[in-house]
Design an enzyme around this catalytic site. Sequence first.
Site, PDB file in Angstrom:
ATOM      1  CE1 TYR A 125      54.368  21.606  45.985  1.00  0.00           C
ATOM      2  CE2 TYR A 125      56.411  20.399  46.240  1.00  0.00           C
ATOM      3  CZ  TYR A 125      55.426  20.905  45.438  1.00  0.00           C
ATOM      4  OH  TYR A 125      55.481  20.719  44.089  1.00  0.00           O
ATOM      5  CE  LYS A 192      41.550  30.174  40.906  1.00  0.00           C
ATOM      6  NZ  LYS A 192      41.396  30.526  39.493  1.00  0.00           N
ATOM      7  CG  ASP A 225      43.219  31.403  36.821  1.00  0.00           C
ATOM      8  OD1 ASP A 225      43.633  32.224  37.655  1.00  0.00           O
ATOM      9  OD2 ASP A 225      42.011  31.136  36.689  1.00  0.00           O
ATOM     10  CG  ASP A 249      57.147  22.456  41.997  1.00  0.00           C
ATOM     11  OD1 ASP A 249      58.186  22.566  41.314  1.00  0.00           O
ATOM     12  OD2 ASP A 249      56.675  21.368  42.352  1.00  0.00           O
TER      13      ASP A 249
END
Length: 360
Positions: A125, A192, A225, A249
Amino acid sequence: MAKHTVTLIPGDGIGPETTAAMQRVVEAAGADIEWEVAEAGAHLMEEFGTPLPPATIDAVRKNKVAIKGPVTTPVGTGFRSVNVALRQALDLNVCLRPVLSIPGAGGRYEDVDLVIVRENSEDLYAGIEFEEGTPDALDLIDFIEEKGAGTIRKDSGISIKPISKTASRNIVEYAFDYAERQGYKKVTAAHKANIMKHSDGLFLRTAREVAEEHPSIEFNDNIIDAFCMNIVMDPSQFDVIVFPNLYGDIASDLCAGLVGGLGIAPGANIGPEYAIFEAVHGSAPDIAGKDVCNPTAEILSAAMMLDHLGEQDIAAKIRAAVRKVYADGSVLTADIRKATGSNTAPASCTEFTDAVIQAL
Ligand code: NAD
């Protein structure tokens, strides 16, 4: 009770409807607020050449506290996101989104009580992007190849994902402080880091360092995940969850879905000097202007704002009134009727707001 001056940014889409409903509830609950209206939204482009006039940023700087409705960001155009611009201009580095079950709102679970703490200033972002085919994009692709860092197809567009130690430390410290203040027992970092070792990896290493400074709060981490599966299977295993910007988000909407949908999910963007309160949902152009939207998320965002202003009693009164209307179940908007699988005729935004005011 003290008088507070607050900047009100109605936004566009359903924003003018949800913020008007919120104003009515806050006033009926007895808060002494002077609203200073400032504009933001797609409709200002023609007059000001920007969806976010500088006067709007100045108005928030002056009052330090604002509440806003959503603002549309058309996909894939040069139009910059008003929300990202506001967060950057005012250094609103923390995005705080409590996720709390409301009995009667059609949530998948009865007793969700968790808090999303999302880093608000960097990651994908940051807005650092190179358009496909431009000389800058091609230079960057050559540079990366020269450095032996990898190959990128020449016809690629590129978005940069910066994650700093400074911002990671700030957000994780906020998450631990918040857990301590609000009586939560655990902080989870979602990431991640197994794939993005120098961005998410840095976030995770920093989170582990901060965790060591807060031994009274349990700490663990989830790969993003796995987190998605874990939270859907059993949200009770989470308390405060801290995320880099993009995952936070996405997880916000996922978590809103666990408790009844976007219509009831409040939020806040908080920095060292300023705070802007706003619902998690967007401008919902599909239902704008029809008096059918659910104003709960904006009303609960106002309750967060009242807590921030030191008006905890009025905030509690508003939350109790909202819960009463949901528990009663006779006046609920269309999104909630759908979530609960009920065939009863939905209430309009105005009727729902009237019911909340009645319940105060
Ligand atoms: P959205 O949140 O606007 O809508 C997603 C779905 O949820 C739609 O079906 C909508 O009707 C429904 N919904 C959302 N809020 C609701 C409410 N209060 N009551 C009832 N139903 C509601 O997401 P989107 O369609 O992806 O985004 C629309 C626009 O909003 C985009 O331009 C996006 O960039 C912008 N956006 C703005 C903000 C913000 O200003 N903070 C946040 C997210 C998205």
